[in-house]
Design a protein around this motif. Structure first.
Motif, PDB file in Angstrom:
ATOM      1  N   ARG A  59      38.720  36.940  49.614  1.00 57.63           N
ATOM      2  CA  ARG A  59      38.835  37.307  48.216  1.00 57.63           C
ATOM      3  C   ARG A  59      39.147  38.792  48.104  1.00 57.63           C
ATOM      4  O   ARG A  59      39.032  39.536  49.072  1.00 57.63           O
ATOM      5  N   ASP A  60      39.490  39.223  46.903  1.00 51.86           N
ATOM      6  CA  ASP A  60      39.732  40.643  46.642  1.00 51.86           C
ATOM      7  C   ASP A  60      38.404  41.385  46.500  1.00 51.86           C
ATOM      8  O   ASP A  60      37.461  40.873  45.896  1.00 51.86           O
ATOM      9  N   TYR A  61      38.331  42.595  47.050  1.00 50.23           N
ATOM     10  CA  TYR A  61      37.188  43.479  46.815  1.00 50.23           C
ATOM     11  C   TYR A  61      37.628  44.909  47.112  1.00 50.23           C
ATOM     12  O   TYR A  61      38.673  45.125  47.732  1.00 50.23           O
ATOM     13  N   ASP A  62      36.826  45.875  46.676  1.00 46.03           N
ATOM     14  CA  ASP A  62      37.278  47.267  46.759  1.00 46.03           C
ATOM     15  C   ASP A  62      36.331  48.190  47.514  1.00 46.03           C
ATOM     16  O   ASP A  62      36.304  49.393  47.284  1.00 46.03           O
ATOM     17  N   ASN A  89      42.911  49.056  54.630  1.00 46.52           N
ATOM     18  CA  ASN A  89      43.363  47.886  53.865  1.00 46.52           C
ATOM     19  C   ASN A  89      43.069  46.550  54.549  1.00 46.52           C
ATOM     20  O   ASN A  89      43.571  45.510  54.102  1.00 46.52           O
ATOM     21  N   LYS A  91      40.812  43.453  55.104  1.00 43.11           N
ATOM     22  CA  LYS A  91      39.817  42.826  54.234  1.00 43.11           C
ATOM     23  C   LYS A  91      39.012  41.720  54.909  1.00 43.11           C
ATOM     24  O   LYS A  91      37.922  41.379  54.455  1.00 43.11           O
ATOM     25  N   LEU A 112      44.159  34.378  43.912  1.00 41.38           N
ATOM     26  CA  LEU A 112      43.853  35.807  43.926  1.00 41.38           C
ATOM     27  C   LEU A 112      44.706  36.563  42.905  1.00 41.38           C
ATOM     28  O   LEU A 112      45.619  36.012  42.303  1.00 41.38           O
ATOM     29  N   LYS A 114      46.222  39.966  43.109  1.00 39.47           N
ATOM     30  CA  LYS A 114      47.296  40.899  43.435  1.00 39.47           C
ATOM     31  C   LYS A 114      48.641  40.176  43.535  1.00 39.47           C
ATOM     32  O   LYS A 114      48.691  38.945  43.626  1.00 39.47           O
ATOM     33  N   TYR A 119      49.584  40.842  50.116  1.00 38.11           N
ATOM     34  CA  TYR A 119      48.721  40.209  51.118  1.00 38.11           C
ATOM     35  C   TYR A 119      49.505  40.019  52.403  1.00 38.11           C
ATOM     36  O   TYR A 119      50.643  39.547  52.389  1.00 38.11           O
ATOM     37  N   ALA A 175      45.213  43.573  52.632  1.00 34.90           N
ATOM     38  CA  ALA A 175      45.661  43.587  51.237  1.00 34.90           C
ATOM     39  C   ALA A 175      46.031  45.024  50.893  1.00 34.90           C
ATOM     40  O   ALA A 175      45.158  45.895  50.812  1.00 34.90           O
TER      41      ALA A 175
END
Length: 296
Positions: A59-62, A89, A91, A112, A114, A119, A175
């Motif tokens: 999944r996306d996370y920061d 970058n 993930k 997702l 983005k 990706y 990502a």
């Protein structure tokens, strides 16, 4: 081709052998998308968003990527990753194994946020297996030990192992926030070498009436009892016959429609949408659940 070789890594086979023995002790847990696969399909998280070894959801996370217990136990694999690949970058890092089974055609990243071009999925085979193959919308190909591949997971792709032997891969998911070059994943830029020739699997051409014969024969056989079996049968054909990877779902819908069972037809339409068109994060699909209970 959409998926292609990025370069090649040197692997210390004796050191790797020790890690693979440790890896054998890792249990298989329920996957986030178990419905994609059949046979023995195992994903072990080495680095992820949470440091929880049981967290297999991409999944996306920061925030910074976290190493799991599994990642800490595989000392040489950890060395291999850190010596060759940047963590900018990055993930998720997993080992992926598939034994006597397949992962049916599907698209990733559809749930997702983005742009799909941001990706970037990287595969590194840690074992050779003559009967293990991958495919995308252009080709069927065999990844060989030590090769570093970009697998275009944003388009329809699949994997199969026709043997009972292991074929463990490293899978690294990047990502990027914007434009990037594939060589950005490497610690040493000269590792990037897209000129390595891939092994493209030759496939048999099919006669003109191939699809019509499939539809006619299987529409008389398909039922709620064997729907999943038919799905996986159709999904295997493109690995050895020269037909598009998408044909399995197009033919499935036609077979379901010809069967005369509205529930089977609706299930086929919904499956195609879920696997290659649109699904939500954590959405699941069952091939075994039907509007009314099955009766023998």
């Amino acid at each position: 081709m959409s998926s292609y070789i990025l370069g090649k890594t040197d692997i210390d086979h004796e050191k790797l052998k020790k890690d693979l023995k440790i890896h054998d002790s890792f249990p298989k847990i329920e996957e986030e998308y178990d419905e994609f696969g059949t046979g023995f399909w195992q994903n072990c998280s080495l680095w992820n968003a949470t440091d929880d070894k049981n967290d297999t959801m991409y999944r996306d996370y920061d925030h910074a990527i976290q190493q799991t217990e599994y990642g800490q136990k595989l000392a040489y694999v950890d060395e291999l990753i850190k010596e060759n690949f940047t963590f900018d970058n990055l993930k998720m890092v997993r080992t992926r194994n598939l034994v006597d089974g397949m992962v049916i055609p599907h698209k990733d990243f559809v749930e997702l946020t983005k742009e799909k071009s941001q990706y970037f999925r990287v595969f590194v085979p840690l074992e050779d297996n003559e009967l293990a193959f991958h495919s995308d919308e252009e080709n069927v190909f065999k990844m060989r030990k030590g090769e570093v591949w970009f697998l275009d997971a944003a388009i329809i792709h699949a994997a199969v192992n026709f043997s009972s032997d292991s074929r463990i891969f490293l899978c690294l998911d990047y990502a990027f926030p914007g434009e990037f070059s594939p060589e950005d994943i490497f610690v040493k830029k000269d590792t990037y070498n897209p000129n390595v020739s891939p092994y493209i699997v030759p496939r048999q051409d099919v006669p003109e009436n191939f699809e019509a014969d499939l539809i006619r024969s299987l529409s008389n056989v398909i039922s709620r009892y064997n729907f999943k079996d038919i799905v996986f049968l159709l999904s295997k054909i493109h690995f050895y016959k020269n037909v598009p990877i998408t044909s399995c779902y197009d033919v499935l819908v036609k077979i379901a429609e010809a069967s005369g069972d509205d529930a089977i037809y609706e299930k086929a339409i919904s499956l195609r949408k879920y696997l290659i068109e649109k699904r939500d994060l954590k959405e699941r699909f069952s091939m075994a659940e039907w509007p009314s209970p099955l009766k023998v």
